[in-house]
Motif scaffolding. Structure first.
Motif, PDB file in Angstrom:
ATOM      1  N   SER A  67      -8.774  -0.348  -6.348  1.00 17.46           N
ATOM      2  CA  SER A  67     -10.147   0.075  -6.041  1.00 17.46           C
ATOM      3  C   SER A  67     -10.401   0.199  -4.545  1.00 17.46           C
ATOM      4  O   SER A  67     -11.007   1.183  -4.090  1.00 17.46           O
ATOM      5  N   VAL A  68      -9.970  -0.787  -3.761  1.00 11.93           N
ATOM      6  CA  VAL A  68     -10.334  -0.806  -2.339  1.00 11.93           C
ATOM      7  C   VAL A  68      -9.137  -0.785  -1.392  1.00 11.93           C
ATOM      8  O   VAL A  68      -9.326  -0.701  -0.175  1.00 11.93           O
ATOM      9  N   GLY A  69      -7.917  -0.906  -1.908  1.00 11.97           N
ATOM     10  CA  GLY A  69      -6.748  -0.812  -1.048  1.00 11.97           C
ATOM     11  C   GLY A  69      -6.164  -2.154  -0.639  1.00 11.97           C
ATOM     12  O   GLY A  69      -6.827  -3.196  -0.703  1.00 11.97           O
ATOM     13  N   HIS A  70      -4.885  -2.096  -0.228  1.00 12.82           N
ATOM     14  CA  HIS A  70      -4.139  -3.292   0.146  1.00 12.82           C
ATOM     15  C   HIS A  70      -4.784  -4.062   1.296  1.00 12.82           C
ATOM     16  O   HIS A  70      -4.953  -5.275   1.229  1.00 12.82           O
ATOM     17  N   VAL A  71      -5.114  -3.368   2.357  1.00 15.80           N
ATOM     18  CA  VAL A  71      -5.548  -4.036   3.586  1.00 15.80           C
ATOM     19  C   VAL A  71      -6.829  -4.815   3.363  1.00 15.80           C
ATOM     20  O   VAL A  71      -6.966  -5.973   3.784  1.00 15.80           O
ATOM     21  N   ARG A  72      -7.802  -4.211   2.692  1.00 13.42           N
ATOM     22  CA  ARG A  72      -9.076  -4.903   2.473  1.00 13.42           C
ATOM     23  C   ARG A  72      -8.905  -6.121   1.573  1.00 13.42           C
ATOM     24  O   ARG A  72      -9.484  -7.189   1.847  1.00 13.42           O
ATOM     25  N   TYR A 112       0.104 -12.712  -2.211  1.00 14.66           N
ATOM     26  CA  TYR A 112       1.503 -12.556  -2.604  1.00 14.66           C
ATOM     27  C   TYR A 112       1.750 -11.172  -3.195  1.00 14.66           C
ATOM     28  O   TYR A 112       2.743 -10.512  -2.869  1.00 14.66           O
ATOM     29  N   ILE A 113       0.862 -10.739  -4.086  1.00 16.20           N
ATOM     30  CA  ILE A 113       1.016  -9.414  -4.694  1.00 16.20           C
ATOM     31  C   ILE A 113       1.024  -8.333  -3.621  1.00 16.20           C
ATOM     32  O   ILE A 113       1.858  -7.417  -3.632  1.00 16.20           O
ATOM     33  N   THR A 114       0.103  -8.436  -2.682  1.00 20.01           N
ATOM     34  CA  THR A 114       0.014  -7.440  -1.619  1.00 20.01           C
ATOM     35  C   THR A 114       1.258  -7.449  -0.743  1.00 20.01           C
ATOM     36  O   THR A 114       1.850  -6.405  -0.455  1.00 20.01           O
ATOM     37  N   LEU A 176      -0.422  -7.438   8.956  1.00 19.07           N
ATOM     38  CA  LEU A 176      -1.398  -6.355   9.084  1.00 19.07           C
ATOM     39  C   LEU A 176      -1.089  -5.422  10.243  1.00 19.07           C
ATOM     40  O   LEU A 176      -1.502  -4.261  10.238  1.00 19.07           O
ATOM     41  N   LEU A 177      -0.380  -5.924  11.264  1.00 17.96           N
ATOM     42  CA  LEU A 177      -0.021  -5.073  12.401  1.00 17.96           C
ATOM     43  C   LEU A 177       1.331  -4.394  12.210  1.00 17.96           C
ATOM     44  O   LEU A 177       1.800  -3.696  13.103  1.00 17.96           O
ATOM     45  N   SER A 178       1.958  -4.628  11.055  1.00 19.82           N
ATOM     46  CA  SER A 178       3.241  -3.989  10.780  1.00 19.82           C
ATOM     47  C   SER A 178       3.063  -2.482  10.716  1.00 19.82           C
ATOM     48  O   SER A 178       2.048  -1.963  10.253  1.00 19.82           O
ATOM     49  N   ALA A 179       4.092  -1.774  11.171  1.00 15.84           N
ATOM     50  CA  ALA A 179       4.033  -0.314  11.150  1.00 15.84           C
ATOM     51  C   ALA A 179       4.166   0.252   9.740  1.00 15.84           C
ATOM     52  O   ALA A 179       3.882   1.424   9.501  1.00 15.84           O
ATOM     53  N   GLN A 180       4.607  -0.593   8.800  1.00 15.65           N
ATOM     54  CA  GLN A 180       4.809  -0.125   7.428  1.00 15.65           C
ATOM     55  C   GLN A 180       3.471   0.225   6.779  1.00 15.65           C
ATOM     56  O   GLN A 180       2.581  -0.621   6.690  1.00 15.65           O
ATOM     57  N   PRO A 181       3.252   1.451   6.336  1.00  8.43           N
ATOM     58  CA  PRO A 181       1.993   1.802   5.689  1.00  8.43           C
ATOM     59  C   PRO A 181       1.864   1.138   4.323  1.00  8.43           C
ATOM     60  O   PRO A 181       2.860   0.771   3.697  1.00  8.43           O
TER      61      PRO A 181
END
Length: 420
Positions: A67-72, A112-114, A176-181
Motif C-alpha cells: 500500500s505505502v511502500g518499503h521505505v515508509r 525483517y520482511i523489508t 535507508l541510505l543504501s543505493a539499492q532501490p
C-alpha cells in the motif's frame, strides 16, 4: 563472498544493529522483571506477546508494504521500535510491557520482511545463497554481541534500555541510505494446512513443536535465570551460549544432512537434546554445565528447525515452496506463542526446572514422532534431496523461501552450498 559483502554490507550492518537491539531487550526484560518482582506467570505473558505480534506482522505487513511502500513501512516501524525500547523503563508494569512487546514483535517482523526483500533483490542468482548465509550468520552474531553489552550497565537503571534504542535508530541509516532501490513486492500465498500436512506430517508437527522450544529459549531464558538468582553476567553468558551452539552446529549438521535420511538426524538430535535436559534437571549442576547445556540445546534447536524445513521441501514441487514456507512459518508462529505461556505456568508449579521440563517434553515428543514417521514412509535417496539451508527460527517467510529455493535448485550433487 567478498563481492557479496561489498554489495550487501549496508543491509548486513543494519541487520546486525537491529539484532543487537532485539537481543538486548529480550534478555533485559527478563532480568528487570525479576528485579521489579514481577511473577513468572506474568512475565511469560510479556514474553509470549512478542511472538503474537510477530505472527500478526507476518500477515499484515506485506499488505502495508504493497500500500505505502518499503521505505515508509520501514521508517514507521523502526520509529516504533526505538520508542518502545525506551518506554519499557518508564513504566515497569507487566500489562504495559506485554502491550509494548506485542508492538515490538509486530514491528520487528515488519523491518525483517523489508530488509530481507531488499537483500533478496540485491543478490543475483549466483550470489543469493552466499548473501542469505551471511544474513543468517549476522542475525546470530547480533544476538550474541547483545549479551555482552548487557554487562555495561545496571539493569535496574535506564541506560541499558537506551542503548538498544540508539542501536536500532542507527541501524536504519545504512539501510535507508543504501543505493539499492526498493524492490517490487508481492505477497506469498499460503498452501492449505491439509495439503501441507499430507506432503510432510513430520515437517508440520515438528515445526510446531520446535516453535515452542525456540520461543522458550529466546523468550524465557532470562526469566529462568532471574528465578535462579543468577547474576547478569551469568545470564548473558547462558543466553549467548544458546546462539553460539546454534551457529557452530548449523553448517556441519547441514553438511551431514545432505548425505543421509534427514529424519534420522532429526531423531538423533531430538534424543540428544532430551538426554541433555534430563541430565540437567536431575543433576542440578552449576553455571558451567548449565552454560554447556544451553549451548547443546541451542545447537539442537536451530539445526533441527532447518532440517524440518528442508525435509518438507524435499517432498514438494519447487513451484509450491513459497506457499509452503509461508504455511510452515505460520505453524511455527502458533507453536511459538504457547511456548512462554506454558513454560511460565510450569515454572509457577514446579519452580525454575519447568523451563527445562517443557523443552524436554517437546523434544521427546519430536523424537517419538520422527521415529514413528520413519516406519510410515520410505527414505528419500540422498541424491534426490535438496541441499540444507541455514535458516534461523526468527527469519520471515521471504528469507526462508529464498534460502530453500536456492538450496533445492542446487541439490542432488552431494555438495552443500554456502547458504545451505
Amino acid at each position: 563472498m567478498a563481492s557479496v559483502m561489498r554489495s550487501t554490507w549496508p543491509l548486513l550492518m543494519g541487520i546486525l544493529l537491529l539484532m543487537v537491539g532485539n537481543g538486548m531487550q529480550g534478555t533485559l526484560l527478563g532480568i528487570r522483571g525479576g528485579i521489579e518482582g514481577i511473577p513468572t506467570s506474568q512475565m511469560s505473558v510479556v514474553m509470549a506477546a512478542y511472538f503474537g505480534g510477530f505472527l500478526l506482522g507476518s500477515l499484515v505487513v506485506p499488505r502495508m508494504i504493497q500500500s505505502v511502500g518499503h521505505v515508509r513501512v520501514f521508517a514507521a516501524l523502526g520509529s516504533l521500535i526505538s520508542a518502545v525500547l525506551v518506554l519499557y523503563a518508564v513504566a515497569p508494569d507487566w500489562i504495559f510491557w506485554a502491550i509494548m512487546r506485542f508492538v515490538i514483535g509486530f514491528s520487528f517482523c515488519g523491518v525483517y520482511i523489508t530488509a530481507e526483500s531488499w537483500l533478496n533483490a540485491s543478490a543475483t542468482n549466483e550470489t543469493r545463497g552466499q548473501a542469505l548465509a551471511a544474513y543468517m550468520i549476522v542475525q546470530m552474531l547480533g544476538i550474541i554481541v547483545a549479551q555482552l553489552l548487557l554487562n555495561t550497565g545496571d539493569p535496574a537503571g535506564f541506560l541499558l534500555f537506551v542503548i538498544p534504542s540508539v542501536l536500532v535508530s542507527l541501524s536504519f541509516t545504512p539501510i535507508l541510505l543504501s543505493a539499492q532501490p526498493a524492490p517490487a513486492f508481492a505477497t506469498i500465498k499460503r498452501m492449505s494446512f491439509s495439503r501441507l500436512y499430507r506432503a510432510s506430517p513430520l515437517g508440520c508437527i515438528g515445526i510446531f513443536l520446535m516453535g515452542g522450544v525456540f520461543s522458550a529459549l529466546f523468550g524465557m531464558s532470562s526469566v529462568w535465570g532471574a528465578a535462579m538468582n543468577m547474576t547478569v553476567r551469568d545470564i548473558s553468558v547462558f543466553v549467548a551460549a544458546i546462539y553460539i551452539g546454534g551457529l557452530m552446529l548449523q553448517f556441519p549438521l547441514g553438511w551431514l544432512s545432505d548425505r543421509m535420511d534427514r529424519r534420522k538426524l532429526v531423531l538423533a538430535l531430538s534424543v540428544m537434546g532430551t538426554v541433555v535436559i534430563v541430565a540437567t534437571v536431575v543433576a542440578q549442576p552449576g553455571i558451567l554445565w548449565l552454560t554447556l547445556a544451553g549451548a547443546l540445546v541451542g545447537g539442537v534447536a536451530n539445526p533441527v528447525y532447518g532440517l524440518l524445513l528442508a525435509y518438507t521441501n524435499d517432498h514438494l514441487d519447487q513451484a509450491d515452496m513459497a506457499a509452503a514456507s509461508a504455511g510452515l512459518l505460520f505453524i511455527n508462529g502458533l507453536g511459538s506463542m504457547g511456548g512462554p505461556l506454558i513454560t511460565g505456568w510450569l515454572m509457577s508449579l514446579v519452580g525454575p526446572n519447568g523451563f527445562w521440563i517443557y523443552m524436554g517434553v517437546l523434544l521427546a515428543m519430536l523424537s517419538a514422532y520422527a521415529g514413528w514417521r520413519m516406519t510410515r514412509r520410505a527414505a528419500m535417496p540422498a541424491a534426490d534431496q535438496g541441499n540444507y539451508a541455514v535458516v534461523t527460527p526468527s527469519a520471515t517467510s521471504l528469507a526462508v523461501e529464498a534460502a530453500l529455493d536456492d538450496a533445492q535448485s542446487s541439490g542432488g550433487d552431494g555438495d552443500p552450498q554456502p547458504a545451505a
